[in-house]
Design a protein around this motif. Structure first.
Motif, mmCIF file in Angstrom:
data_model
loop_
_atom_site.group_PDB
_atom_site.id
_atom_site.type_symbol
_atom_site.label_atom_id
_atom_site.label_comp_id
_atom_site.label_asym_id
_atom_site.label_seq_id
_atom_site.Cartn_x
_atom_site.Cartn_y
_atom_site.Cartn_z
ATOM 1 N N GLY A 65 -14.513 -2.564 1.922
ATOM 2 C CA GLY A 65 -13.302 -1.793 2.231
ATOM 3 C C GLY A 65 -13.479 -0.301 2.018
ATOM 4 N N TYR A 75 -9.844 -5.270 -1.410
ATOM 5 C CA TYR A 75 -9.972 -4.575 -0.123
ATOM 6 C C TYR A 75 -11.204 -5.024 0.669
ATOM 7 N N VAL A 79 -8.420 4.293 0.172
ATOM 8 C CA VAL A 79 -8.606 3.397 -0.973
ATOM 9 C C VAL A 79 -9.509 4.051 -2.004
ATOM 10 N N SER A 85 -4.651 1.574 -3.362
ATOM 11 C CA SER A 85 -4.682 1.926 -1.933
ATOM 12 C C SER A 85 -3.455 2.768 -1.597
ATOM 13 N N SER A 129 -6.067 2.208 8.193
ATOM 14 C CA SER A 129 -6.668 1.580 7.009
ATOM 15 C C SER A 129 -6.289 2.284 5.714
ATOM 16 N N ARG A 152 0.838 -1.198 0.000
ATOM 17 C CA ARG A 152 0.000 0.000 0.000
ATOM 18 C C ARG A 152 0.878 1.255 0.000
#
Length: 1034
Positions: free
Chosen positions: A387, A374, A745, A767, A742, A289
């Motif tokens: 996600g 995700y 995204v 992401s 997190s 990521r």
């Protein structure tokens, strides 16, 4: 964490009075300068009236002091020096310095300047050029003698481009004895050496040879010439250049001086070479990521493991700030440049196609995001958490799969949508118009047969080319023939449709002369399969040039032609593309008739923007009709004069179409270039009737879209067609705090119709990281993506704001981004140092180049059509295209190794890199030049042109490069062809000899130099930006 970026503080470390490239049009923000987003609330900076301070008669150094334009007379006290209270000179206007500081007299800033040697010491000590140029230092020589080391002269010589100094001998009475300064005749030059003596606690470096300071730990790279007071920058000369940009070479009088070594400022070619050396030839795996991909100029192979390839999506930064406040503070735009149909190289895996049958793709119930890596499976695989919006969804029965001990599905690697960043779904009938499968698209060729096009031989050329080209229409993988249908229209004041049904012996022509109520006179036989109707079509293509050979009709229509194409596609119930070959402004009586509105008097005024605004009404409605029908318009223009590209190019630029322009077309000169463009345009991979949506995780959203697209609402990006060259730039804004855990995204979903008439969804996922540390954001910035965003947003803003304002916003935002880095991320250092984030160290050269593009520079010498054309082209460009356009490749060919396959390494894009005995190739994706130095070796000329010397070549740019049977000739042709293959449009090679008239065209692409039509050199711009940064920090 403190992070030392690229440090560059050559002698432009002081506040300069006015700036070479930007006399009046630059500098202070307008009273309500919008920083950051165009139209965001203004921040309170007051703009001064431009009053020029009148200097007293003379100074004790024997020269009149320079008048300081109060426009820039800011109170910058350096290193804790105190101002001496001299009576201020009389101002000719109420002087108020920018950023609301009290006005400063010309002498306040000079009074504390130390003697020249001391001055040099201070300035050299500021030059902590870290992390760049690892060459050993060459001892600088003073200009007067190249042999004996001498003390520096009391008054430095005038900078290049200014009249010599006034004679010595005048005395200044009431003032003490200010140190010597150079004045540049009538030009308002900046006071020299405004760095005061170091205050307490400032480290004074030991002096090296000749009183130059030695740098602790970092050798000063490159030979610094003796003129250490920075490139002298002229302030506004009295009334010389309205519009704020200086004129051309007329100012270049005066003896040439040694100035600051250009090798000491960041070089784009070095950055490109370093990245190629570090990451070239490697496999870039997308499983991490927020990792920053290699530069667009680097050769690398992508292996998709969960994030979209950078060929499809690139971001301005790969670490988003976690809050809106941080984003506002750093002013770095958060954007992605998406090229959904980008070409995938042969050595990379093409996109997988996923077919879920009748049920169609799996999507989140709440936010409608498509299944992707995700999504988090839970509850033994029976449910998944989205996600993007965190909604928990049931897994459909047919999609159920058990989880392994890591909580991952057992079929993870068998399903592209769970393990890859990019893939396609077959769409169900729910995704089709009227719930029925679409028909394959059609291509309609619409040829302007007015007098000019017949006379130039264009119509004959098009007809000849189509005979072979129609065999090469795009087709589905593995198909024998193309499913695309073709149709033909010719037009001048009226339209001629052709029935080319395979059953006919001869094509039939039907004429529509009522252009106000456009209709298609035949349905059956207009759109045909070329393979079936080959004989009739070829017969027609043979006849068209003869049919109109004796025409005298020079008037044309334009809007009805597009209308006819849309109507034909409507009748056939399919999407498609119109190829329109058009030559002149449509003046015939018809809807969409245009008149010449090219008024150069508007350049530099508030009304200049109207030149680029398309005329609404008919064309606006046409755009809507085209988009609704999935009708893309590609426009090939062959103008001999103004055609109002802003208006005629409006429909192509909102339907995913392309515009090509060949001014003063002649078959022998531009024929090859046009034919290559047409071939590529017909053959390239493309999707029709497309609609794109960009979904994001919580906390931020897509707010703005730039590209050859149509927006009916705020979320759906509609494109009548989308091909492998078109990119959409998407800006994001925060609506909440982002979680560092997190990340951020995004998912780009593109629904389109394939060439074979199948409806598909193309999905790209990416992401990014999120951080509350700005240093992370700056570390993962991508300059090439940033400049793409700035170019597109400026080109849109110029439709609603004066160009001067747009330019100021660009410079202000550049200074803001760099000042924020300096303030929050760099280790503490003297204010005189210019410190740039490593990932953005060449950003200023791109920004300065953008300010000098024909569209933004605002010169009456440039044609309005050229400027509008450039604006529309850039609007659809991806990162690769804007990168090479704003920093062209300048390749030396005289030193190349003819036995090697590689293209020689480019050099910096500046006149200083050219050599009289050299040959250089310059290309920027739109134009290509071969520059021949005056002292080019005759044997090289013989090998390339088959003539004994340079003098035997004709001068006026019509030369071509013959293909000869020798190593040099073969090598140059192979370089040219390999460059051409990388570019989206074909480039006509222009051969220019040094000192020829045609050389001006070549020189305007040397972006590190002063612009021919206005605009600063890279060096001057860097000084200017540095000054702005210091203003912001104080």
């Amino acid at each position: 964490m403190s992070q030392q970026g690229y440090v560059a503080a050559p002698p432009y470390s002081q506040a300069q009075a006015g700036m070479g490239g930007y006399s009046a049009g630059f500098g202070n923000p307008p009273p309500q300068s919008h920083y950051g987003a165009y139209g965001s609330p203004p921040q309170g900076y007051s703009a001064p009236p431009t009053g020029v301070l009148k200097p007293p008669a003379s100074s004790s150094s024997g020269m009149p002091p320079p008048p300081v334009s109060s426009q820039y007379g800011a109170n910058i006290q350096q290193n804790g020096a105190h101002p001496h209270s001299f009576p201020p000179p009389v101002a000719s206007a109420p002087s108020m310095s920018p950023y609301g500081q009290p006005p400063q007299s010309a002498f306040y800033s000079m009074a504390q300047a130390p003697p020249p040697t001391q001055q040099l010491t201070n300035q050299m000590s500021a030059m902590n050029i870290g992390g760049y140029g690892q060459r050993p230092m060459q001892v600088p020589q003073s200009p007067s003698s190249s042999a004996a080391p001498q003390q520096y002269h009391t008054s430095p010589p005038p900078a290049m481009g200014h009249p010599p100094l006034s004679p010595p001998g005048q005395q200044l009475s009431s003032f003490g004895s200010p140190p010597p300064m150079a004045t540049m005749g009538s030009v308002a030059a900046p006071p020299m050496g405004m760095s005061g003596p170091p205050g307490p606690g400032v480290h004074q470096p030991p002096l090296g040879p000749q009183g130059y300071p030695q740098q602790p730990g970092s050798p000063i790279s490159g030979p610094y010439g003796a003129q250490m007071a920075g490139p002298q920058m002229a302030g506004p000369q009295s009334g010389a250049f309205p519009g704020g940009f200086p004129g051309g070479p007329a100012q270049m009088a005066g003896p040439p001086q040694k100035k600051l070594d250009p090798d000491s400022i960041p070089s784009t070619t070095h950055v490109i070479e370093d990245d190629q050396a570090k990451r070239g030839g490697q496999v870039y795996v997308t499983n991490i990521r927020g990792q920053v991909p290699p530069l667009v100029t680097t050769d690398f192979t992508v292996q998709d493991q969960g994030n979209a390839s950078p060929r499809f999506m690139r971001c301005t930064t790969y670490s988003f700030p976690s809050t809106a406040d941080l984003a506002k503070q750093c002013k770095v735009p958060l954007a992605a440049i998406i090229k959904p149909f980008a070409t995938v190289p042969k050595n990379e895996t093409p996109l997988y196609i996923v077919n879920h049958g009748e049920t169609g793709p799996i999507r989140c119930n709440r936010c409608k995001a498509y299944m992707c890596p995700y999504m988090q499976f839970m509850d033994g695989g029976r449910r998944y958490q989205c996600g993007f919006c965190s909604c928990v969804n049931e897994v459909p029965v047919q999609y159920f799969q058990h989880l392994d001990h890591m909580g991952r599905r057992m079929d993870l690697y068998e399903r592209p949508e769970l393990s890859l960043g990019s893939y396609e779904f077959i769409a169900t009938l729910d995704y089709c118009k009227n719930n029925k499968p679409p028909n394959p698209p059609a291509y309609i060729f619409m040829i302007d047969v007015s007098y000019n096009n017949i006379k130039s031989g264009l119509v004959k050329l098009i007809c000849e080319e189509l005979k072979t080209l129609l065999d090469r229409l795009p087709q589905e993988e593995g198909a024998e023939t193309s499913p695309i249908k073709v149709g033909f229209v010719t037009y001048n004041k009226i339209l001629h449709f052709y029935n080319v049904k395979s059953a006919l012996a001869q094509p039939q022509m039907m004429v529509v002369s009522d252009v106000a109520e456009m209709f298609v006179p035949l349905l059956d036989g207009f759109l045909v399969n070329f393979q079936e109707s080959r004989a009739v079509v070829n017969n027609l293509l043979d006849q068209i040039p003869d049919m109109f050979a004796d025409t005298n009709e020079s008037e044309t229509v334009f809007a009805p032609v597009i209308q006819a194409g849309v109507e034909a596609l409507k009748a056939a119930e399919c999407s498609g593309k119109l190829f329109i070959f058009h030559s002149s402004i449509p003046t015939a009586e018809a809807p969409g008739k245009l008149k010449n509105r090219d008024d150069r008097k508007l350049v530099g005024t508030e009304k200049e923007k109207t030149l680029f605004q398309p005329l609404r009404g008919v064309y606006e409605q046409l755009t809507k009709d085209c988009v609704a029908q999935g009708c893309c318009v590609d426009l090939f223009l062959f103008p001999n004069q103004y055609v109002d590209i802003a208006t005629v190019g409006d429909v192509p630029s909102h339907t995913g179409g392309s515009i090509y322009k060949y001014s003063n077309f002649q078959v022998e000169v531009n024929g090859q270039q046009f034919v290559s463009d047409l071939r590529r345009d017909v053959e390239k991979s493309i999707g029709f009737d497309a609609i794109m949506r960009v979904r994001t995780g919580t906390g931020f959203r897509a707010t703005d879209f730039f590209g050859a697209v149509y927006m009916n609402n705020t979320t759906d990006v509609e494109m009548a067609a989308v091909d492998c060259d078109k990119a959409v730039t998407v800006e994001f804004k925060h609506d909440d705090t982002l979680s560092e855990e997190s990340g951020a995204v995004m998912q780009c979903a593109l629904l389109y119709t394939t060439i074979g008439g199948q409806r598909r969804l193309r999905i790209h996922n990416l992401s990014l990281n999120c951080s509350s540390q700005l240093s992370e954001l700056y570390k993962s910035c991508e300059t090439d993506a940033l400049i793409n965003f700035f170019a597109k947003s400026a080109y849109r803003a110029m439709l609603n704001q004066p160009l001067k304002t747009v330019r100021e916003i660009l410079v202000n935002q550049t200074a803001h981004m760099l000042a924020c880095y300096r303030k929050h991320c760099a280790s503490p250092s003297a204010a005189s140092q210019l410190i740039l984030p490593d990932a953005m160290k060449v950003f200023p050269v791109y920004m300065n180049s953008l300010l000098k593009t024909p569209t933004l520079v605002g010169s009456t010498e440039l044609s309005t059509d050229d400027r509008a054309f450039h604006r529309l082209l850039v609007n659809a460009m991806g990162v690769e295209e804007t990168q090479v356009l704003l920093y062209p490749r300048l390749i030396p060919l005289h030193t190349m190794d003819v036995s090697s396959d590689a293209i020689p390494a480019p050099v910096r894009c500046s006149e200083e890199r050219l050599s009289e005995s050299g040959i250089f190739l310059l290309e920027n994706g739109l134009s290509m030049f071969l520059w021949l130095g005056q002292a080019c070796p005759p044997d090289l000329i013989q090998n390339l042109f088959n003539v004994p010397s340079l003098g035997h070549l004709s001068s006026e740019g019509q030369m071509s490069l013959p293909v000869l049977d020798n190593a040099h000739s073969r090598k140059i042709h192979s370089i040219i062809s390999s460059i051409s293959q990388q570019r989206a449009t074909s480039m006509k090679l222009l051969i220019v000899k040094q000192k020829d008239r045609s050389e001006m065209l070549f020189r305007q692409h040397l972006v590190e130099d002063k612009g021919l039509h206005g605009g600063a050199s890279y060096m001057d711009f860097l000084c200017y930006v540095h000054r702005e940064i210091r203003q912001l920090l104080t």
